[in-house]
Write a protein that holds these residues in place. Structure first.
Motif, PDB file in Angstrom:
ATOM      1  N   ALA A 139       4.663   1.282   4.680  1.00 52.95           N
ATOM      2  CA  ALA A 139       3.461   1.832   5.321  1.00 52.95           C
ATOM      3  C   ALA A 139       3.664   2.025   6.814  1.00 52.95           C
ATOM      4  N   LYS A 150       2.517   4.596   2.666  1.00 53.03           N
ATOM      5  CA  LYS A 150       1.073   4.618   2.780  1.00 53.03           C
ATOM      6  C   LYS A 150       0.713   4.734   4.263  1.00 53.03           C
ATOM      7  N   LEU A 180      -4.040  -2.453   1.774  1.00 53.57           N
ATOM      8  CA  LEU A 180      -3.081  -1.548   1.148  1.00 53.57           C
ATOM      9  C   LEU A 180      -2.165  -2.259   0.156  1.00 53.57           C
ATOM     10  N   LEU A 226       0.305  -4.436   0.564  1.00 52.06           N
ATOM     11  CA  LEU A 226       1.711  -4.328   0.932  1.00 52.06           C
ATOM     12  C   LEU A 226       2.419  -5.658   0.714  1.00 52.06           C
ATOM     13  N   CYS A 232       6.398  -2.599   7.403  1.00 49.76           N
ATOM     14  CA  CYS A 232       5.370  -1.808   8.084  1.00 49.76           C
ATOM     15  C   CYS A 232       5.837  -1.429   9.485  1.00 49.76           C
TER      16      CYS A 232
END
Length: 275
Positions: free
Chosen positions: A11, A124, A176, A178, A184
């Protein structure tokens, strides 16, 4: 069970003003100037930019703590600004912000293309902002109409502590679903936003020219000579060095190759904490 570090990004957590919308980050700064003026307090655009990236009440508190601004307040009201005064300024700021945020919420050139490239790489898109939810609702609606719809949005008043706390970035991780903060990347144009990403254990990418550190409109930025851009790069890189961003780029349009570079580092077993 054994810890296995991620081998690819999952993400990108993107800031809003100065990162994806509002080239030059003018919406909040000009309204701060107007809000202070309504109390017969002078504030320059440069002063208004100083604490950019934190929540708006905290931004006003930081402005009132600046010696020059506090001195003006003392001359005007005969005392130092209190938290109650900050709240009054904030309450004046909010309706002005809601009224005028749309004037400076156009998407930054290249943003849609860059975000599409990130999605093609399987990322994402999370997001967070120094704006409170009431303002974010309006900014989101305008962005959606222009084609930008992140997977999640966290406003500054939806967490216990705003930037440079990692709370907003971590709220995206949770929403999200994750697997690892090391998967990230946080992208921002302000020091508090970059520190937010660092504190969250993420990769960080600083934007030099689209936000608060340069503070120019797209048109004025485009008109800069190559030598002027080089001088600004050197200045801004120095100003943001203490935030230890993993990468510095001019605008979000340059982000996709950085994603590839981070993926290559993850594949080699590197983590953001090592950089």
């Amino acid at each position: 069970m054994t810890y296995q570090p991620p081998t690819r990004l999952q993400a990108a957590i993107l800031d809003w003003a100065g990162t994806v919308v509002d080239f030059g980050s003018f919406a909040p700064t000009r309204i701060f100037v107007e809000a202070f003026a309504s109390f017969d307090l002078a504030l320059t655009l440069e002063e208004a930019r100083g604490p950019m990236g934190v929540g708006k009440w905290a931004h006003i508190r930081a402005l009132c703590d600046e010696p020059a601004v506090a001195e003006r307040f003392q001359r005007r009201f005969g005392r130092a600004p209190t938290d109650d005064d900050v709240t009054l300024l904030y309450e004046r700021f909010m309706p002005l912000q809601l009224e005028k945020v749309g004037e400076h919420s156009a998407l930054i050139p290249g943003a849609l293309e860059a975000i599409a490239a990130l999605r093609e790489r399987g990322l994402k898109i999370g997001s967070c902002s120094g704006y409170p939810r009431a303002v974010m609702n309006k900014v989101q609606a305008l962005a959606s109409a222009a084609g930008y719809q992140p997977d999640h949005v966290v406003a500054s008043d939806e967490v216990p502590r705003g930037r440079p706390s990692p709370a907003q970035a971590l709220a995206n991780v949770i929403a999200l679903r994750l697997d690892d903060v090391a998967a990230c990347v946080k992208v921002d144009d302000t020091a508090p936003g970059l520190l937010e990403g660092r504190h969250a254990g993420m990769w960080t990418v600083a934007l030099r020219f689209s936000g608060n550190t340069l503070g120019l409109s797209w048109e004025r930025y485009q008109a800069l000579a190559r030598s002027e851009r080089a001088a600004h790069r050197q200045r801004i890189d120095g100003e943001l060095a203490s935030c230890r961003p993993h990468y510095l780029i001019d605008t979000i349009a340059e982000l996709p190759p950085i994603i590839d570079a981070i993926n290559a580092r993850l594949a080699r077993g590197e983590t953001p904490s090592a950089g």
